[in-house]
Design a protein around this motif. Structure first.
Motif, PDB file in Angstrom:
ATOM      1  N   ASP A  23      -8.431  -3.538 -21.774  1.00 28.83           N
ATOM      2  CA  ASP A  23      -7.137  -3.565 -22.467  1.00 28.83           C
ATOM      3  C   ASP A  23      -6.178  -2.486 -21.956  1.00 28.83           C
ATOM      4  N   GLY A  24      -6.729  -1.385 -21.487  1.00 28.96           N
ATOM      5  CA  GLY A  24      -5.866  -0.281 -21.048  1.00 28.96           C
ATOM      6  C   GLY A  24      -5.513  -0.320 -19.572  1.00 28.96           C
ATOM      7  N   ALA A  25      -5.757  -1.460 -18.911  1.00 23.39           N
ATOM      8  CA  ALA A  25      -5.575  -1.515 -17.450  1.00 23.39           C
ATOM      9  C   ALA A  25      -4.143  -1.193 -17.032  1.00 23.39           C
ATOM     10  N   ALA A  26      -3.162  -1.756 -17.722  1.00 29.49           N
ATOM     11  CA  ALA A  26      -1.763  -1.538 -17.310  1.00 29.49           C
ATOM     12  C   ALA A  26      -1.402  -0.050 -17.341  1.00 29.49           C
ATOM     13  N   LYS A  27      -2.023   0.693 -18.251  1.00 26.97           N
ATOM     14  CA  LYS A  27      -1.697   2.128 -18.369  1.00 26.97           C
ATOM     15  C   LYS A  27      -2.213   2.947 -17.197  1.00 26.97           C
ATOM     16  N   ILE A  28      -3.221   2.437 -16.512  1.00 24.51           N
ATOM     17  CA  ILE A  28      -3.787   3.200 -15.386  1.00 24.51           C
ATOM     18  C   ILE A  28      -3.594   2.455 -14.056  1.00 24.51           C
ATOM     19  N   SER A  29      -2.714   1.474 -14.069  1.00 24.36           N
ATOM     20  CA  SER A  29      -2.506   0.647 -12.867  1.00 24.36           C
ATOM     21  C   SER A  29      -1.773   1.426 -11.781  1.00 24.36           C
ATOM     22  N   GLY A  30      -1.757   0.858 -10.602  1.00 23.37           N
ATOM     23  CA  GLY A  30      -1.013   1.464  -9.496  1.00 23.37           C
ATOM     24  C   GLY A  30       0.467   1.557  -9.800  1.00 23.37           C
ATOM     25  N   GLU A  31       0.975   0.543 -10.507  1.00 27.33           N
ATOM     26  CA  GLU A  31       2.390   0.562 -10.868  1.00 27.33           C
ATOM     27  C   GLU A  31       2.677   1.754 -11.787  1.00 27.33           C
ATOM     28  N   ALA A  32       1.803   1.959 -12.790  1.00 30.83           N
ATOM     29  CA  ALA A  32       1.994   3.081 -13.722  1.00 30.83           C
ATOM     30  C   ALA A  32       1.809   4.415 -13.002  1.00 30.83           C
ATOM     31  N   LEU A  33       0.837   4.465 -12.096  1.00 31.90           N
ATOM     32  CA  LEU A  33       0.570   5.711 -11.365  1.00 31.90           C
ATOM     33  C   LEU A  33       1.756   6.065 -10.468  1.00 31.90           C
ATOM     34  N   ALA A  34       2.300   5.067  -9.769  1.00 34.46           N
ATOM     35  CA  ALA A  34       3.443   5.327  -8.884  1.00 34.46           C
ATOM     36  C   ALA A  34       4.650   5.780  -9.689  1.00 34.46           C
ATOM     37  N   GLU A  35       4.857   5.147 -10.833  1.00 36.33           N
ATOM     38  CA  GLU A  35       5.999   5.527 -11.670  1.00 36.33           C
ATOM     39  C   GLU A  35       5.842   6.987 -12.146  1.00 36.33           C
ATOM     40  N   MET A  36       4.611   7.333 -12.558  1.00 36.43           N
ATOM     41  CA  MET A  36       4.354   8.697 -13.014  1.00 36.43           C
ATOM     42  C   MET A  36       4.573   9.693 -11.874  1.00 36.43           C
ATOM     43  N   GLU A  37       4.032   9.363 -10.703  1.00 35.55           N
ATOM     44  CA  GLU A  37       4.157  10.291  -9.571  1.00 35.55           C
ATOM     45  C   GLU A  37       5.610  10.431  -9.127  1.00 35.55           C
ATOM     46  N   ASN A  84      -4.604   1.612  -5.732  1.00 33.47           N
ATOM     47  CA  ASN A  84      -4.689   1.321  -7.170  1.00 33.47           C
ATOM     48  C   ASN A  84      -3.805   0.147  -7.583  1.00 33.47           C
ATOM     49  N   VAL A  85      -3.037  -0.390  -6.628  1.00 35.90           N
ATOM     50  CA  VAL A  85      -2.278  -1.609  -6.895  1.00 35.90           C
ATOM     51  C   VAL A  85      -3.219  -2.740  -7.328  1.00 35.90           C
ATOM     52  N   LEU A  86      -4.503  -2.584  -7.034  1.00 35.37           N
ATOM     53  CA  LEU A  86      -5.472  -3.634  -7.372  1.00 35.37           C
ATOM     54  C   LEU A  86      -5.804  -3.710  -8.859  1.00 35.37           C
ATOM     55  N   PRO A  88      -5.481   9.492  -6.868  1.00 37.42           N
ATOM     56  CA  PRO A  88      -6.790   8.835  -7.007  1.00 37.42           C
ATOM     57  C   PRO A  88      -6.738   7.384  -6.524  1.00 37.42           C
ATOM     58  N   GLU A  89      -7.754   6.998  -5.799  1.00 40.68           N
ATOM     59  CA  GLU A  89      -7.806   5.635  -5.273  1.00 40.68           C
ATOM     60  C   GLU A  89      -8.247   4.643  -6.362  1.00 40.68           C
ATOM     61  N   TYR A  90      -8.098   3.369  -6.026  1.00 41.86           N
ATOM     62  CA  TYR A  90      -8.447   2.325  -6.995  1.00 41.86           C
ATOM     63  C   TYR A  90      -9.865   2.490  -7.518  1.00 41.86           C
ATOM     64  N   GLU A  91     -10.799   2.701  -6.610  1.00 40.64           N
ATOM     65  CA  GLU A  91     -12.202   2.776  -7.049  1.00 40.64           C
ATOM     66  C   GLU A  91     -12.426   3.972  -7.982  1.00 40.64           C
ATOM     67  N   THR A  92     -11.718   5.065  -7.712  1.00 37.90           N
ATOM     68  CA  THR A  92     -11.848   6.241  -8.567  1.00 37.90           C
ATOM     69  C   THR A  92     -11.238   5.983  -9.937  1.00 37.90           C
ATOM     70  N   VAL A  93     -10.050   5.405  -9.936  1.00 42.02           N
ATOM     71  CA  VAL A  93      -9.373   5.116 -11.209  1.00 42.02           C
ATOM     72  C   VAL A  93     -10.220   4.162 -12.042  1.00 42.02           C
ATOM     73  N   TRP A  94     -10.815   3.180 -11.365  1.00 40.15           N
ATOM     74  CA  TRP A  94     -11.702   2.262 -12.096  1.00 40.15           C
ATOM     75  C   TRP A  94     -12.956   2.992 -12.610  1.00 40.15           C
ATOM     76  N   LEU A 126       0.815  -1.218   0.000  1.00 35.78           N
ATOM     77  CA  LEU A 126       0.000   0.000   0.000  1.00 35.78           C
ATOM     78  C   LEU A 126       0.851   1.271   0.000  1.00 35.78           C
ATOM     79  N   PRO A 127       1.921   1.355   0.819  1.00 38.49           N
ATOM     80  CA  PRO A 127       2.727   2.570   0.745  1.00 38.49           C
ATOM     81  C   PRO A 127       3.352   2.773  -0.632  1.00 38.49           C
ATOM     82  N   ALA A 128       3.760   1.696  -1.294  1.00 38.62           N
ATOM     83  CA  ALA A 128       4.456   1.845  -2.580  1.00 38.62           C
ATOM     84  C   ALA A 128       3.510   2.206  -3.714  1.00 38.62           C
TER      85      ALA A 128
END
Lengths: 200, 580
Positions: free
Chosen positions: B271-285, B248-250, B322-328, B242-244
């Motif tokens: 199909d676009g899930a990886a682009k908005i994933s927690g991993e992508a969001l953390a990398e962007m931030e 949105n890691v979900l 944005p949290e997972y539910e919001t991103v979804w 969760l800290p990392a």
């Protein structure tokens, strides 16, 4: 089966780490059908058995949640995804063998293993997510992944190469200038990519 | 916390303030307080926007103390969205501030005689209420900014945006965070509309001159808090995942499971899930940098720090992570795979005071109705702006997915009791469908959380590999979650409790050390049952029946790809959930 080309990169850690997101959408792993999945993960890819047991809490094979990874064998074209433990009710539900497994009974992996039999060549898709990607990607990239030429070209297009004197590029075994890594003659088929992280 | 503040907006000479002792509400906090007050004092059949309804704001039992993770605050009322009882909770600073000022609850009652808007000011010297027409139809951000000009920058604020003033069904109540920004929301069920109906725009809370709440048994409390924090930090979910990556890691995992509702619940993978994933969001931030970029807490005392701060490519603050539910909701459910667009939608929701889950579900229904194309982020932003502007279309959208579907003739409307489903398709993960269907709150992913029955020992043991375990597990999880909601603890403590019995014991010791009580796990589950029973009774009297404890029919009839599954839990099984 051989890949259409090979690409060997030796990169500083910061640049090598940028290849980790490739695992989110999945990369190809050349292997053989019929072998135990654990053998692929631990023997071939070098994942420590204890790590697989404790750190990797969520496993999917062909989008189905796996409860007992030891019962599975590799089938042709399998898509295997590994993740750490996930938050949320549904995250907990998807854990292997968890107490909430009944919540997702409709998407659990229910057979005793792959149906492929034999020992033919196959390229399975391996996806790594979150902490597991961060912790395993470097070692698996060092051992080599298979990736379609077009996808790798598009990825490298977005990745700025570090200075030439801090890296090396070999295409089909021959040295290439780093500023040419986007201009390689990409095949339509598989490229075997190996990325070695240079230590300072 | 030894007092309750009542604000009667129907007073003959304007709003009347009354501070009273706790009386029968002594010992209650969070959801236990809000649901008990609503059950005792609100006529179940009243109109949710009428003078008879009450809005109850209650810090958690341990808020204002040094207990880690104790800063959640509950907001309760009869919901204008579901027609039943509602508790929505939030992070942010006001819970700690109110608790330190000694308030166990603020109860807003009655209705103003005209459309005058008010602000309430609470500090150690008492409470006052002033007219606030200068704040009319301001967003939450401008409201807080304007209040800063008068009250400085040390206060916490509870406010509503335009949606609350317009009394829309998706309206939230906003709470300021550690930076004083209105990024935290009691989002679900239209609680902001009830605050708007009371004519209260903002509650300003200044705890200057107060002290942290003291535990009854300081030594026991301190030792338990230390063990509790250690448990959270050593667990891989609360200490690392969760800290990392934040919640949105979900995205990648739920998508991989085929349970990620896409294009208004038409398919289970995007199909676009990886682009908005927690991993992508953390990398962007991380690449954009800035204070608190990828790891940040939503209130002081949070040790999990699952939130973050979203800056645009030029380094300007946009919104909290944005949290997972919001991103979804604004992402995959609407076919949008652009994190910058999703962050802008989140900012607009927070500013107008709108529930991100409800609005994402609503925009997707609007897309099904032909108001926009799936994947069109520009159109989604335009539609949300219509809500803030209060156009006729905007008011329809701001009333939620159920109303929007009815107005535009859409059958596929993913709601239960009028409230939109969150980010998990109940055909793939059928156990959560049981909770969506039967929760007292309407479709709610937090209603039954991962505090397992096996830990609390509620309702006997359940064989996790038998499908019929879903009903029993859902029941037990709902009981346990209800109890946690009463403490004011963040629900994310559940993971450490789930896996580490010593951390669960530390939580019990923490409560006992603070309150001087001698509660056991059984007592905690009894509390959960008691609250749930009150809520069920209220809902029954409000007219909600077993027929409301159902998913929409299309979940039983339309197979979800890739697994081609339908929701298979029978009505008879659903009716067994509350047999305790």
């Amino acid at each position: 089966m051989e890949p259409a080309a090979t690409l060997d990169l030796r990169l500083p850690a910061e640049t090598a780490a940028r290849f980790t997101p490739l695992f989110s959408a999945g990369v190809g792993i050349a292997t053989r059908t019929g072998i135990p999945l654990v053998k692929l993960l631990c023997d071939q890819l070098g994942i420590d058995e204890k790590y697989l047991d404790q750190r990797v809490q969520t496993i999917f094979v062909n989008a189905r949640a796996v409860d007992d990874v030891t019962r599975l064998t590799v089938d042709d074209g399998d898509v295997i995804a590994l993740s750490a433990a996930m938050p949320g009710l549904v995250g907990a539900t998807l854990r292997k063998g968890g107490v909430l497994a009944s919540f997702r009974a409709a998407i659990s992996y229910s057979s005793g293993g792959g149906q492929g039999g034999g020992a033919g060549f196959t390229v399975v898709t391996l996806k790594l997510f979150n902490l597991v990607a961060r912790e395993l990607a470097a070692a698996i990239l060092r051992g080599g992944i298979w990736i379609k030429g077009g996808r790798l070209a598009a990825f490298l297009e977005q990745t700025t190469p570090p200075p030439d004197d801090t890296m090396s590029v070999r295409w089909n075994g021959k040295p290439v200038q780093s500023d040419r890594w986007t201009a390689l003659p990409w095949p339509e088929g598989w490229v075997e990519l190996r990325v070695e992280t240079l230590t300072v | 916390m030894d007092k309750i503040l009542r604000i009667n907006m129907s007073g003959a000479n304007g709003p009347e303030l009354k501070t009273e002792s706790l009386g029968a509400y002594a010992g209650l906090g969070g959801r236990a307080m809000t649901s008990t007050v609503v059950a005792q004092e609100v006529p179940p059949t009243c109109h949710a926007l009428s003078a008879e309804n009450k809005l109850v704001i209650a810090p958690g039992l341990l808020s204002g103390s040094a207990a880690a993770m104790s800063g959640r605050i509950s907001v309760g009322c009869k919901s204008p969205l579901t027609g039943g009882i509602k508790e929505a909770n939030s992070g942010g600073q006001p819970s700690q501030l109110l608790a330190r000022l000694g308030y166990a609850a603020i109860i807003l009652e009655g209705c103003p005689k005209d459309d005058t808007l008010y602000k309430v000011i609470i500090n150690k010297d008492g409470v006052s209420i002033d007219k606030a027409d200068d704040l009319k139809m301001l967003g939450n951000y401008d409201t807080v900014e304007k209040l800063r000009g008068t009250y400085g920058d040390k206060f916490g604020c509870i406010s509503i945006g335009q949606a609350g003033e317009m009394k829309l069904g998706a309206a939230t109540v906003a709470f300021t965070d550690m930076e004083g920004l209105p990024t935290r929301h009691a989002g679900r069920g239209g609680v902001g509309a009830v605050m708007g109906a009371k004519g209260i725009k903002a509650i300003i809370i200044d705890d200057a001159g107060t002290k942290m709440r003291e535990p009854k048994d300081p030594e026991k409390f301190k030792a338990a808090n230390k063990a509790f924090v250690a448990g959270l930090r050593q667990h891989p979910v609360t200490g690392q995942g969760l800290p990392a990556y934040g919640t949105n890691v979900l995205t990648n995992v739920i998508n991989e499971a085929g349970g990620y509702p896409t294009f208004n619940f038409k398919q289970g993978q995007f199909d676009g899930a990886a682009k908005i994933s927690g991993e992508a969001l953390a990398e962007m931030e991380n690449s954009r940098g800035g204070d608190g970029s990828a790891t940040h807490g939503c209130h002081r005392g949070c040790v999990i720090r699952c939130s973050g701060t979203f800056y645009d490519k030029n380094g300007r603050f946009v919104t909290k992570q944005p949290e997972y539910e919001t991103v979804w909701a604004h992402g995959g459910n609407c076919g949008i795979d652009d994190l910058d667009a999703i962050a802008e939608l989140d900012r607009l929701d927070d500013d107008f005071g709108l529930d991100t889950i409800e609005m994402g579900a609503t925009i997707a229904v609007a897309m099904d109705a032909g108001l926009a194309q799936f994947g069109d982020a520009t159109a989604a932003i335009r539609l949300i702006k219509e809500v803030g502007q209060g156009t006729p279309l905007g008011r329809i959208l701001g009333s939620g997915a159920a109303v929007t579907g009815r107005v535009f003739g859409v059958e596929r409307v993913p709601v239960v009791k009028g409230q939109s489903m969150p980010a998990y398709d109940p055909r793939a993960v059928q156990g959560i469908g049981v909770t969506y269907a039967t929760s007292t709150m309407g479709a709610d992913h937090t209603a039954g959380y991962a505090v397992t029955a096996n830990v609390l020992g509620v309702g006997g043991s359940v064989d996790p590999l038998k499908p019929q375990g879903q009903v029993e597990l859902s029941r037990n999880l709902q009981i346990a979650t209800t109890a946690i909601d009463a403490t004011g603890m963040c629900l994310f403590i559940a993971f450490a409790i789930l896996d580490q019995p010593e951390t669960f014991q530390a939580l019990i010791d923490l409560i006992n050390g603070f309150t001087g009580l001698d509660m056991t796990g059984d007592d905690v589950s009894d509390l959960g049952k008691k609250i749930l029973t009150q809520e069920r009774t209220f809902n029954a009297r409000a007219g909600l029946t077993a027929a409301h404890d159902r998913l929409p029919d299309y979940f039983k009839n339309e197979p979800l790809t890739p697994h081609k599954v339908t929701f298979g839990v029978t009505d008879e099984e659903l009716d067994q959930v509350f047999n305790f």
